[in-house]
Design a protein around this motif. Structure first.
Motif, mmCIF file in Angstrom:
data_model
loop_
_atom_site.group_PDB
_atom_site.id
_atom_site.type_symbol
_atom_site.label_atom_id
_atom_site.label_comp_id
_atom_site.label_asym_id
_atom_site.label_seq_id
_atom_site.Cartn_x
_atom_site.Cartn_y
_atom_site.Cartn_z
ATOM 1 N N TYR A 188 14.137 -43.837 96.952
ATOM 2 C CA TYR A 188 12.881 -44.430 96.490
ATOM 3 C C TYR A 188 12.937 -45.952 96.587
ATOM 4 C CZ TYR A 188 8.782 -45.201 93.520
ATOM 5 O OH TYR A 188 7.563 -45.593 93.032
ATOM 6 N N ASN A 211 18.168 -39.817 94.714
ATOM 7 C CA ASN A 211 16.702 -39.948 94.786
ATOM 8 C C ASN A 211 16.257 -41.379 94.516
ATOM 9 O OD1 ASN A 211 16.337 -37.243 95.404
ATOM 10 N ND2 ASN A 211 16.064 -36.626 93.264
ATOM 11 N N HIS A 212 16.890 -42.018 93.531
ATOM 12 C CA HIS A 212 16.540 -43.412 93.203
ATOM 13 C C HIS A 212 16.836 -44.337 94.385
ATOM 14 C CE1 HIS A 212 15.546 -42.263 89.253
ATOM 15 N NE2 HIS A 212 16.744 -42.357 88.685
ATOM 16 N N GLU A 268 22.045 -44.194 85.926
ATOM 17 C CA GLU A 268 22.772 -43.067 86.519
ATOM 18 C C GLU A 268 24.224 -43.442 86.820
ATOM 19 O OE1 GLU A 268 21.397 -40.277 86.313
ATOM 20 O OE2 GLU A 268 19.425 -41.091 85.846
ATOM 21 N N VAL A 320 22.289 -36.244 91.958
ATOM 22 C CA VAL A 320 20.978 -35.964 92.563
ATOM 23 C C VAL A 320 19.987 -37.067 92.218
ATOM 24 C CG1 VAL A 320 18.994 -34.400 92.548
ATOM 25 C CG2 VAL A 320 21.322 -33.468 92.632
ATOM 26 N N ARG A 321 19.938 -37.456 90.927
ATOM 27 C CA ARG A 321 18.989 -38.497 90.501
ATOM 28 C C ARG A 321 19.326 -39.834 91.157
ATOM 29 N NH1 ARG A 321 18.990 -35.924 85.172
ATOM 30 N NH2 ARG A 321 20.649 -37.346 84.513
ATOM 31 N N GLU A 347 23.647 -33.492 88.147
ATOM 32 C CA GLU A 347 22.312 -34.065 87.940
ATOM 33 C C GLU A 347 22.312 -35.557 88.209
ATOM 34 O OE1 GLU A 347 20.479 -33.186 84.251
ATOM 35 O OE2 GLU A 347 20.759 -31.016 84.424
ATOM 36 N N GLU A 348 23.347 -36.243 87.757
ATOM 37 C CA GLU A 348 23.433 -37.693 87.953
ATOM 38 C C GLU A 348 23.493 -38.044 89.443
ATOM 39 O OE1 GLU A 348 25.131 -36.043 85.654
ATOM 40 O OE2 GLU A 348 24.180 -36.926 83.868
ATOM 41 N N GLU A 404 16.939 -47.903 86.692
ATOM 42 C CA GLU A 404 17.191 -46.459 86.726
ATOM 43 C C GLU A 404 18.487 -46.154 87.479
ATOM 44 O OE1 GLU A 404 15.434 -44.249 85.019
ATOM 45 O OE2 GLU A 404 14.323 -45.980 84.286
#
Length: 291
Positions: free
Chosen positions: A231, A227-228, A256, A223-224, A220-221, A252
């Protein structure tokens, strides 16, 4: 396009009897902190100046300074004849009563007294102000170009560092399998030592292994964080004022990375996390200068 908050701009206004230079300097700040140094003649236009500059520069510690080279002063000095006459009449009467010499230089006595001279400010000519307003616009355009140029340099550096963090993230998977095997073997060895002294339940052992490995899972970390980073680049390319927004995104990203570090439980992954943190700190320093 990214704009820096640091910049310098200048505009010059050439008038028949004076030359006015307007300089605008800006540094980074959390909000707009605007200071003006304006001659008294133009004080009535200070709100207009502040609105004009604030609307275009938006954010930063901004100093606006006027430098005037004039052939004559904006102050008009006038002799107050009525006051001098009143002083003279009173002094003449006192002189007569005291029998003083008629040759007394009354003007030398009177002129240092209060209100014998009055100073008035010249009125601002609207045509003159139009020329000055154009010079202010020129200074704003000049500092805007400076900020754009500085912003390009910042953007190049920040993009490079975000790309570096993304590259480090791509290195993480090659350490994950060996990391899981190391943790599994370490737990098994510890439990085997305990098993020599007591009977261990194999099913319970597998359940504990699964539970422990789930707590250390970093899918999860990853993937996040990915994405960050995407972005962040999207925001960097926005035409809006993005400095504060980029600051929030870096927070953010930092969360992570910190979670990756706390779950790593592996020397190689910890090294990657440290390198990520180093790049992120440099990005944060640069973002402080972004509009």
């Amino acid at each position: 396009m990214v704009h820096s908050m640091t910049g310098f701009g200048k505009g010059v206004c050439e008038l028949p009897n004076k030359k006015i230079s307007i300089e605008i300097k800006s540094l980074n700040s959390k909000q707009l902190d605007l200071n003006t140094r304006v001659p008294n003649l133009y004080r009535e236009k200070e709100i207009e100046i502040r609105n004009k500059v604030g609307k275009k520069l938006v954010r930063g510690k901004v100093d606006v300074s006027f430098y005037v080279e004039a052939a004559s002063s904006d102050k008009i000095t006038k002799v107050n004849q009525q006051v001098i006459k009143d002083y003279y009449a009173q002094l003449k009467e006192v002189s007569t009563n005291l029998g003083l010499s008629e040759n007394t230089d009354f003007l030398k006595v009177i002129m240092p007294l209060p209100d014998t001279v009055k100073v008035e400010l010249a009125e601002l000519d609207e045509q003159e102000w139009k020329a000055i307003a154009q010079a202010i616009d020129a200074a704003i355009d000049d500092i805007t170009l400076f900020r754009q140029s500085e912003g390009k340099a910042l953007e190049v550096d920040i993009r490079h560092r975000i790309t570096t963090i993304d590259g480090l993230l791509q290195e993480v998977p090659k350490y994950e399998t060996q990391r899981i095997d190391k943790i599994r073997n370490r737990i098994k060895e510890n439990l085997e030592e305990i098993a020599l002294q007591t009977q261990a339940d194999e099913n319970r052992f597998e359940q504990e292994i699964i539970f422990y490995l789930e707590k250390l899972d970093i899918t999860e970390e990853k993937v996040r964080l990915s994405n960050h980073l995407k972005y962040f680049i999207e925001t960097l390319e926005s035409s809006d004022v993005v400095g504060k927004k980029l600051g929030f995104i870096t927070q953010e990203i930092g969360r992570e990375i910190n979670t990756l570090g706390s779950k790593a439980n592996d020397a190689d992954l910890q090294k990657i996390v440290i390198r990520m943190k180093d790049e992120l700190e440099k990005i944060k320093e640069q973002i402080l200068n972004i509009l």
